[in-house]
Design a protein around this motif. Structure first.
Motif, short mmCIF file in Angstrom:
data_model
loop_
_atom_site.label_atom_id
_atom_site.label_comp_id
_atom_site.label_asym_id
_atom_site.label_seq_id
_atom_site.Cartn_x
_atom_site.Cartn_y
_atom_site.Cartn_z
N PHE A 150 0.84 -1.20 0.00
CA PHE A 150 0.00 0.00 0.00
C PHE A 150 0.87 1.25 0.00
N TRP A 151 1.94 1.26 0.80
CA TRP A 151 2.84 2.40 0.83
C TRP A 151 3.46 2.65 -0.55
N ALA A 152 3.92 1.57 -1.19
CA ALA A 152 4.55 1.73 -2.51
C ALA A 152 3.55 2.29 -3.52
N TRP A 153 2.33 1.77 -3.47
CA TRP A 153 1.29 2.24 -4.40
C TRP A 153 0.95 3.71 -4.14
N MET A 154 0.71 4.06 -2.88
CA MET A 154 0.34 5.43 -2.55
C MET A 154 1.46 6.40 -2.90
N SER A 155 2.70 6.00 -2.66
CA SER A 155 3.83 6.85 -3.01
C SER A 155 3.86 7.12 -4.51
N ASP A 156 3.59 6.09 -5.31
CA ASP A 156 3.55 6.27 -6.77
C ASP A 156 2.43 7.24 -7.17
N GLN A 157 1.29 7.16 -6.50
CA GLN A 157 0.17 8.05 -6.83
C GLN A 157 0.52 9.50 -6.49
N LEU A 158 1.12 9.71 -5.33
CA LEU A 158 1.46 11.07 -4.92
C LEU A 158 2.58 11.63 -5.78
N HIS A 159 3.54 10.79 -6.13
CA HIS A 159 4.65 11.27 -6.96
C HIS A 159 4.15 11.68 -8.34
N ALA A 160 3.23 10.91 -8.88
CA ALA A 160 2.67 11.23 -10.19
C ALA A 160 1.61 12.32 -10.11
N ASN A 161 1.26 12.74 -8.89
CA ASN A 161 0.23 13.75 -8.65
C ASN A 161 -1.11 13.33 -9.27
N ARG A 162 -1.47 12.08 -9.05
CA ARG A 162 -2.77 11.59 -9.50
C ARG A 162 -3.86 12.34 -8.73
N PRO A 163 -4.92 12.77 -9.37
CA PRO A 163 -5.99 13.48 -8.66
C PRO A 163 -6.46 12.71 -7.43
N TYR A 164 -6.62 13.44 -6.34
CA TYR A 164 -6.95 12.80 -5.06
C TYR A 164 -8.28 12.07 -5.12
N ASP A 165 -9.26 12.60 -5.83
CA ASP A 165 -10.56 11.92 -5.89
C ASP A 165 -10.43 10.58 -6.60
N GLU A 166 -9.54 10.48 -7.60
CA GLU A 166 -9.32 9.20 -8.27
C GLU A 166 -8.66 8.19 -7.32
N ILE A 167 -7.71 8.67 -6.51
CA ILE A 167 -7.06 7.79 -5.53
C ILE A 167 -8.09 7.22 -4.57
N VAL A 168 -8.98 8.06 -4.08
CA VAL A 168 -9.98 7.64 -3.11
C VAL A 168 -10.96 6.64 -3.73
N ARG A 169 -11.40 6.92 -4.95
CA ARG A 169 -12.33 6.00 -5.61
C ARG A 169 -11.69 4.62 -5.78
N ALA A 170 -10.41 4.61 -6.11
CA ALA A 170 -9.71 3.32 -6.28
C ALA A 170 -9.66 2.56 -4.97
N MET A 171 -9.37 3.25 -3.87
CA MET A 171 -9.26 2.58 -2.58
C MET A 171 -10.59 1.99 -2.13
N ILE A 172 -11.67 2.72 -2.36
CA ILE A 172 -12.98 2.27 -1.89
C ILE A 172 -13.53 1.14 -2.75
N SER A 173 -13.30 1.20 -4.07
CA SER A 173 -14.07 0.33 -4.97
C SER A 173 -13.27 -0.75 -5.68
N GLU A 174 -11.95 -0.69 -5.67
CA GLU A 174 -11.15 -1.62 -6.48
C GLU A 174 -11.27 -3.04 -5.96
N ARG A 175 -11.07 -4.01 -6.87
CA ARG A 175 -11.08 -5.43 -6.55
C ARG A 175 -9.75 -6.06 -6.94
N GLY A 176 -9.40 -7.14 -6.28
CA GLY A 176 -8.18 -7.85 -6.63
C GLY A 176 -7.38 -8.26 -5.41
N LEU A 177 -6.19 -8.78 -5.66
CA LEU A 177 -5.33 -9.27 -4.60
C LEU A 177 -4.53 -8.10 -4.02
#
Length: 549
Positions: A150-177
């Motif tokens: 999770f840390w590695a993923w979040m760091s990549d999102q912040l470094h790329a400056n991915r929109p915060y609302d997109e980050i939140v939607r991914a955390m709440i709704s994404e599926r997978g391992l």
């Protein structure tokens, strides 16, 4: 623990206490053998002058109404240290300070803010701060929760400056391992013995993303706010189809049919079904998609001011050491009306939303605002008059204790002339990682509630003074900063300057020079190394070192 310092370190300590949090900088230009980098990034990605002026006007009105004069602007070296601690979790290196001192361009603070945000250290450090309110500080169930991923993923999102609302939607709704889709660790963090804690997930969603404690209504209607138990149950039911299986996080939805979310009535003890629902503005929730995806869309809906206000208040807290509104996760209801924003959270929240939920822009705006650039010293503090009022209206930069990782991060950085970052040798990065873990474990972690006011403890002070950490990182060797300064500084003045710059990001005051230069005069070899070691140790344990100001 045994004090390992020599006999003059304690003599100097009272002087440092007197110096306290005073941060005065000698403005004369200093020569440096470290070349400046040829280019710097643009100060900001888009113009922020209008929103900064709007924020500054809010505070100007507030100060005028309170009939107080704000503190003077902070010295730029103090601002540089402040930004480094806030954005990178450590004090700047001597290498960076020398570059900063030889940067004579206009508004260098804005340009260095941009460089710090572009540095990978920003993403790595802010990930640690964000992770506390997103996945908590608990270890979690190791088989279904991977904090490192999770840390590695979040760091990549912040470094790329991915929109915060997109980050939140991914955390709440994404599926997978949880290893292949690290964002699902947001929901996997509440799994215990294979069972999803829907209530905890609903409460964390409201606290983290809406800044409100709806979980107080888990057992009964909230006694003070408008939250009802039925509203909390509806929110928890939005995670009702969530399932943990060997293939990861899934949704129990087949042909758009969802099994009912069933819970036991606390009064009748009978099972009853609860329909997934949101506590307000149901029209913001889409009718298509999984319930989690619909919830994610509702949480991040452009009209949901709570979402914008919550992240603004939290980032403000990370920047200043305390949030605009405390507690950070219990904000007042903004109401459903949409007037011209006059509240700080609405002003910054509206700009945040209009510019695509850009976290780096939000940080840049706050860093450019007048309150952030004020000194932590105010004339009234010396007389004790109007102290509470000045603090209440943010008439001076608030003084707050550094977090454990900031304390050890600054110590470790002070042990090296060069910047410790992702470009450093892997052995140095590994040493820093494990030393930080050890120090935080002994110093005491702050848990989830990191933005609450906490006083330092005597054991923490003793740990800084007498533990192996202070002794090890102030030791003079051929590789350490203390050793290189002791052996290579051309004169006593330069030696003293370098010690203060690397430890406190400032030059010594006239009083400090008068006291310390005699300690260095005439020393050579091991004798000089011992003096520099003691100076490092004393600066590490000064009030100024372990406080943000």
């Amino acid at each position: 623990m045994t004090n390992v310092r020599s006999n003059w370190g304690p003599t100097l300590a009272p002087l440092m206490v007197v110096a306290g949090l005073v941060v005065l900088v000698v403005s004369a230009a200093r020569s440096s053998s470290i070349p400046a980098r040829p280019t710097m990034p643009a100060a900001v990605t888009s113009d922020i002058s209008s929103i900064v002026a709007q924020v500054d006007q809010l505070f100007a009105d507030q100060w005028r109404e309170a009939k107080i004069e704000p503190a003077l602007p902070a010295d730029e070296l103090a601002l540089f240290r402040r930004l480094s601690l806030v954005l990178h979790g450590t004090a700047p290196s001597l290498e960076e300070i020398r570059r900063f001192e030889t940067d004579y361009g206009s508004d260098r603070i804005a340009r260095w803010t941009a460089e710090m945000l572009a540095d990978r250290r920003f993403a790595n450090y802010f990930t640690r701060r964000f992770s506390r309110f997103l996945v908590g500080a608990e270890e979690g169930q190791v088989l279904v929760f991977r904090r490192d991923r999770f840390w590695a993923w979040m760091s990549d999102q912040l470094h790329a400056n991915r929109p915060y609302d997109e980050i939140v939607r991914a955390m709440i709704s994404e599926r997978g391992l949880w290893t292949d889709k690290p964002e699902v660790n947001f929901v996997a963090a509440v799994v215990n013995e294979g069972v999803v804690d829907h209530n905890k997930l609903a409460g964390r969603t409201a606290r983290a993303f809406l800044g409100q404690r709806i979980d107080c209504a888990e057992c009964h209607n909230h006694p003070f706010a408008n939250w009802k138990q039925s509203q909390f149950e509806g929110l928890a039911a939005c995670y009702g189809e969530l399932n943990i299986s060997p293939v990861g996080v899934e949704d129990n939805q087949v042909d758009k049919t969802v099994a009912p979310y069933r819970l036991q009535d606390r009064v009748t003890l009978n099972d009853r079904d609860v329909v997934p629902a949101v506590p307000y503005h149901e029209e913001w929730m889409p009718s298509e998609g999984t319930t989690r995806a619909r919830l994610a869309a509702w949480v991040t809906h452009p009209a949901n001011r709570r979402f914008d206000r919550a992240i603004v208040n939290r980032v403000w807290g990370l920047m200043f050491g305390k949030p605009w509104i405390q507690p950070v996760d219990d904000l007042p209801d903004p109401g459903d009306e949409h007037p011209v924003p006059t509240d700080l959270l609405d002003v910054l929240g509206a700009d945040f939303r209009v510019h695509g939920c850009d976290l780096k822009r939000l940080i840049t705006v706050i860093a450019a605002s007048r309150p952030f650039r004020l000194s932590s010293q105010h004339p009234s503090f010396e007389t004790g008059e109007n102290v509470e009022l000045i603090e209440h209206v943010w008439g001076a930069f608030p003084i707050s204790r550094l977090r454990p990782e900031q304390v050890i991060g600054a110590m470790l950085q002070a042990s090296s002339i060069k910047t410790l970052d992702h470009n450093s040798h892997w052995t140095m990065r590994a040493i820093r990682f494990f030393k930080e873990l050890d120090f935080v474990k002994e110093y005491g972690d702050l848990g989830d509630e990191e933005l609450t006011e906490r006083a330092g403890t005597i054991p923490q002070a003793l740990l800084r003074m007498n533990s192996e950490f202070a002794a090890e990182w102030s030791k003079s060797t051929i590789f350490s900063a203390a050793g290189r300064i002791a052996g290579m500084a051309p004169n006593d003045e330069s030696c003293l300057d370098n010690c203060f710059l690397i430890c406190l990001t400032r030059h010594p005051t006239a009083e400090e020079r008068a006291t310390l230069i005699p300690q260095l005069e005439g020393t050579k070899g091991d004798d000089r190394a011992y003096v520099v070691e003691d100076l490092f140790w004393t600066l590490f344990n000064s009030p100024e070192f372990c406080w943000g100001h």
